[in-house]
Design a protein around this motif. Sequence first.
Motif, PDB file in Angstrom:
ATOM      1  N   ASP A  60      -9.246   3.065  31.348  1.00 33.34           N
ATOM      2  CA  ASP A  60      -9.205   4.501  31.024  1.00 33.34           C
ATOM      3  C   ASP A  60     -10.021   5.325  32.010  1.00 33.34           C
ATOM      4  O   ASP A  60      -9.555   6.345  32.520  1.00 33.34           O
ATOM      5  CB  ASP A  60      -9.705   4.750  29.597  1.00 33.34           C
ATOM      6  N   GLN A  61     -11.233   4.885  32.268  1.00 30.35           N
ATOM      7  CA  GLN A  61     -12.091   5.616  33.202  1.00 30.35           C
ATOM      8  C   GLN A  61     -11.525   5.540  34.628  1.00 30.35           C
ATOM      9  O   GLN A  61     -11.535   6.529  35.356  1.00 30.35           O
ATOM     10  CB  GLN A  61     -13.511   5.056  33.163  1.00 30.35           C
ATOM     11  N   LEU A  62     -11.026   4.383  35.004  1.00 29.24           N
ATOM     12  CA  LEU A  62     -10.444   4.228  36.337  1.00 29.24           C
ATOM     13  C   LEU A  62      -9.218   5.128  36.494  1.00 29.24           C
ATOM     14  O   LEU A  62      -9.035   5.749  37.545  1.00 29.24           O
ATOM     15  CB  LEU A  62     -10.077   2.761  36.590  1.00 29.24           C
ATOM     16  N   THR A  63      -8.405   5.219  35.455  1.00 33.18           N
ATOM     17  CA  THR A  63      -7.236   6.100  35.495  1.00 33.18           C
ATOM     18  C   THR A  63      -7.663   7.539  35.725  1.00 33.18           C
ATOM     19  O   THR A  63      -7.069   8.255  36.546  1.00 33.18           O
ATOM     20  CB  THR A  63      -6.429   5.981  34.184  1.00 33.18           C
ATOM     21  N   ARG A  64      -8.703   7.969  35.038  1.00 33.87           N
ATOM     22  CA  ARG A  64      -9.204   9.346  35.227  1.00 33.87           C
ATOM     23  C   ARG A  64      -9.719   9.559  36.647  1.00 33.87           C
ATOM     24  O   ARG A  64      -9.434  10.580  37.273  1.00 33.87           O
ATOM     25  CB  ARG A  64     -10.296   9.663  34.203  1.00 33.87           C
ATOM     26  N   LYS A  65     -10.455   8.583  37.159  1.00 34.82           N
ATOM     27  CA  LYS A  65     -10.980   8.707  38.523  1.00 34.82           C
ATOM     28  C   LYS A  65      -9.855   8.767  39.549  1.00 34.82           C
ATOM     29  O   LYS A  65      -9.880   9.577  40.471  1.00 34.82           O
ATOM     30  CB  LYS A  65     -11.918   7.540  38.849  1.00 34.82           C
ATOM     31  N   LEU A  66      -8.870   7.891  39.393  1.00 41.33           N
ATOM     32  CA  LEU A  66      -7.760   7.862  40.341  1.00 41.33           C
ATOM     33  C   LEU A  66      -6.928   9.137  40.252  1.00 41.33           C
ATOM     34  O   LEU A  66      -6.461   9.646  41.272  1.00 41.33           O
ATOM     35  CB  LEU A  66      -6.895   6.625  40.103  1.00 41.33           C
ATOM     36  N   SER A  67      -6.762   9.658  39.051  1.00 41.10           N
ATOM     37  CA  SER A  67      -6.050  10.935  38.888  1.00 41.10           C
ATOM     38  C   SER A  67      -6.812  12.061  39.562  1.00 41.10           C
ATOM     39  O   SER A  67      -6.212  12.919  40.223  1.00 41.10           O
ATOM     40  CB  SER A  67      -5.864  11.265  37.407  1.00 41.10           C
ATOM     41  N   ALA A  68      -8.124  12.048  39.427  1.00 34.84           N
ATOM     42  CA  ALA A  68      -8.949  13.094  40.036  1.00 34.84           C
ATOM     43  C   ALA A  68      -8.865  13.044  41.562  1.00 34.84           C
ATOM     44  O   ALA A  68      -8.950  14.080  42.222  1.00 34.84           O
ATOM     45  CB  ALA A  68     -10.401  12.945  39.580  1.00 34.84           C
ATOM     46  N   VAL A  69      -8.671  11.856  42.110  1.00 34.00           N
ATOM     47  CA  VAL A  69      -8.547  11.698  43.560  1.00 34.00           C
ATOM     48  C   VAL A  69      -7.184  12.184  44.044  1.00 34.00           C
ATOM     49  O   VAL A  69      -7.023  12.541  45.200  1.00 34.00           O
ATOM     50  CB  VAL A  69      -8.797  10.224  43.961  1.00 34.00           C
ATOM     51  N   GLY A  70      -6.201  12.190  43.136  1.00 30.03           N
ATOM     52  CA  GLY A  70      -4.897  12.713  43.509  1.00 30.03           C
ATOM     53  C   GLY A  70      -3.730  11.752  43.377  1.00 30.03           C
ATOM     54  O   GLY A  70      -2.611  12.079  43.772  1.00 30.03           O
ATOM     55  N   PHE A  71      -3.960  10.584  42.815  1.00 31.82           N
ATOM     56  CA  PHE A  71      -2.864   9.636  42.621  1.00 31.82           C
ATOM     57  C   PHE A  71      -2.036  10.046  41.408  1.00 31.82           C
ATOM     58  O   PHE A  71      -2.559  10.570  40.432  1.00 31.82           O
ATOM     59  CB  PHE A  71      -3.392   8.213  42.439  1.00 31.82           C
ATOM     60  N   GLU A  72      -0.738   9.772  41.475  1.00 27.86           N
ATOM     61  CA  GLU A  72       0.188  10.077  40.384  1.00 27.86           C
ATOM     62  C   GLU A  72       0.009   9.070  39.242  1.00 27.86           C
ATOM     63  O   GLU A  72      -0.295   7.896  39.480  1.00 27.86           O
ATOM     64  CB  GLU A  72       1.631  10.026  40.881  1.00 27.86           C
ATOM     65  N   THR A  73       0.255   9.520  38.018  1.00 25.79           N
ATOM     66  CA  THR A  73       0.084   8.680  36.836  1.00 25.79           C
ATOM     67  C   THR A  73       0.936   7.415  36.903  1.00 25.79           C
ATOM     68  O   THR A  73       0.447   6.324  36.594  1.00 25.79           O
ATOM     69  CB  THR A  73       0.417   9.478  35.560  1.00 25.79           C
ATOM     70  N   ASP A  74       2.194   7.538  37.304  1.00 30.65           N
ATOM     71  CA  ASP A  74       3.077   6.362  37.379  1.00 30.65           C
ATOM     72  C   ASP A  74       2.551   5.340  38.382  1.00 30.65           C
ATOM     73  O   ASP A  74       2.571   4.133  38.124  1.00 30.65           O
ATOM     74  CB  ASP A  74       4.495   6.770  37.780  1.00 30.65           C
ATOM     75  N   GLU A  75       2.078   5.825  39.504  1.00 28.04           N
ATOM     76  CA  GLU A  75       1.544   4.957  40.549  1.00 28.04           C
ATOM     77  C   GLU A  75       0.285   4.237  40.053  1.00 28.04           C
ATOM     78  O   GLU A  75       0.092   3.045  40.302  1.00 28.04           O
ATOM     79  CB  GLU A  75       1.233   5.815  41.776  1.00 28.04           C
ATOM     80  N   ILE A  76      -0.556   4.950  39.328  1.00 32.57           N
ATOM     81  CA  ILE A  76      -1.785   4.368  38.779  1.00 32.57           C
ATOM     82  C   ILE A  76      -1.445   3.289  37.765  1.00 32.57           C
ATOM     83  O   ILE A  76      -1.991   2.178  37.818  1.00 32.57           O
ATOM     84  CB  ILE A  76      -2.665   5.455  38.135  1.00 32.57           C
ATOM     85  N   GLN A  77      -0.537   3.571  36.848  1.00 36.90           N
ATOM     86  CA  GLN A  77      -0.173   2.604  35.807  1.00 36.90           C
ATOM     87  C   GLN A  77       0.453   1.354  36.409  1.00 36.90           C
ATOM     88  O   GLN A  77       0.158   0.236  35.982  1.00 36.90           O
ATOM     89  CB  GLN A  77       0.754   3.250  34.774  1.00 36.90           C
ATOM     90  N   GLU A  78       1.306   1.536  37.397  1.00 36.35           N
ATOM     91  CA  GLU A  78       1.926   0.395  38.073  1.00 36.35           C
ATOM     92  C   GLU A  78       0.852  -0.478  38.726  1.00 36.35           C
ATOM     93  O   GLU A  78       0.891  -1.705  38.633  1.00 36.35           O
ATOM     94  CB  GLU A  78       2.929   0.888  39.118  1.00 36.35           C
ATOM     95  N   ALA A  79      -0.112   0.145  39.373  1.00 40.41           N
ATOM     96  CA  ALA A  79      -1.190  -0.605  40.025  1.00 40.41           C
ATOM     97  C   ALA A  79      -2.052  -1.341  38.999  1.00 40.41           C
ATOM     98  O   ALA A  79      -2.440  -2.495  39.218  1.00 40.41           O
ATOM     99  CB  ALA A  79      -2.046   0.335  40.867  1.00 40.41           C
ATOM    100  N   LEU A  80      -2.344  -0.702  37.881  1.00 38.42           N
ATOM    101  CA  LEU A  80      -3.178  -1.341  36.859  1.00 38.42           C
ATOM    102  C   LEU A  80      -2.479  -2.537  36.226  1.00 38.42           C
ATOM    103  O   LEU A  80      -3.107  -3.573  35.990  1.00 38.42           O
ATOM    104  CB  LEU A  80      -3.589  -0.324  35.798  1.00 38.42           C
ATOM    105  N   VAL A  81      -1.189  -2.428  35.968  1.00 33.30           N
ATOM    106  CA  VAL A  81      -0.429  -3.559  35.435  1.00 33.30           C
ATOM    107  C   VAL A  81      -0.428  -4.693  36.458  1.00 33.30           C
ATOM    108  O   VAL A  81      -0.626  -5.870  36.122  1.00 33.30           O
ATOM    109  CB  VAL A  81       1.013  -3.129  35.062  1.00 33.30           C
ATOM    110  N   TRP A  82      -0.218  -4.348  37.725  1.00 33.14           N
ATOM    111  CA  TRP A  82      -0.214  -5.346  38.799  1.00 33.14           C
ATOM    112  C   TRP A  82      -1.581  -6.026  38.884  1.00 33.14           C
ATOM    113  O   TRP A  82      -1.677  -7.241  39.036  1.00 33.14           O
ATOM    114  CB  TRP A  82       0.151  -4.671  40.113  1.00 33.14           C
ATOM    115  N   LEU A  83      -2.653  -5.235  38.765  1.00 33.82           N
ATOM    116  CA  LEU A  83      -4.013  -5.793  38.820  1.00 33.82           C
ATOM    117  C   LEU A  83      -4.308  -6.703  37.631  1.00 33.82           C
ATOM    118  O   LEU A  83      -5.040  -7.686  37.774  1.00 33.82           O
ATOM    119  CB  LEU A  83      -5.041  -4.664  38.884  1.00 33.82           C
ATOM    120  N   ASP A  84      -3.764  -6.383  36.466  1.00 31.72           N
ATOM    121  CA  ASP A  84      -3.933  -7.273  35.315  1.00 31.72           C
ATOM    122  C   ASP A  84      -3.327  -8.641  35.607  1.00 31.72           C
ATOM    123  O   ASP A  84      -3.914  -9.674  35.284  1.00 31.72           O
ATOM    124  CB  ASP A  84      -3.301  -6.657  34.056  1.00 31.72           C
TER     125      ASP A  84
END
Length: 150
Positions: free
Chosen positions: A22-46
């Motif tokens: 959750d916190q990482l998603t907020r940080k990445l969004s604040a940097v300018g990454f798109e939500t879909d791109e962030i979620q895809e990366a987090l699933v991949w990282l899991d």
Amino acid sequence: MFEVLVYLYENYWRPDACPDHDQLTRKLSAVGFETDEIQEALVWLDGLAENAQAYAADQSSDSLRVYSTAEIDRLGEDSIGFVSFLESAGVLPPAMREMVIDRATAVGECPLALEDLKVIVLMVFWSLGEEPDALILDELFVAPEERLIH
């Protein structure tokens, strides 16, 4: 997704240094990454984290890898050649190779671009808390046409 992975590699020295999703998603969004791109990366990282746990249990030193037709189609000749190069150089043991192949086949692109595979290799090292040696980092980051021949 790969831009998010590179950002994480550059900004967090190990996976356990990353904040929760959750916190990482907020940080990445604040940097300018798109939500879909962030979620895809987090699933991949899991998936990468699951592989890292399995890696600790499997340290076999010898194996022969035969690629299936589906893997060849998914990875492409350049990526398979690069994985073979890393194996022959002694920097990618069989268990790590399998992590790379698993994470590469988890990406939807077909065939996978060599530059994207290099990010995956880097993230596998990162997930295990290992730093590739300088020559391998050179292979991962420097384009062949930019290398200086001594």
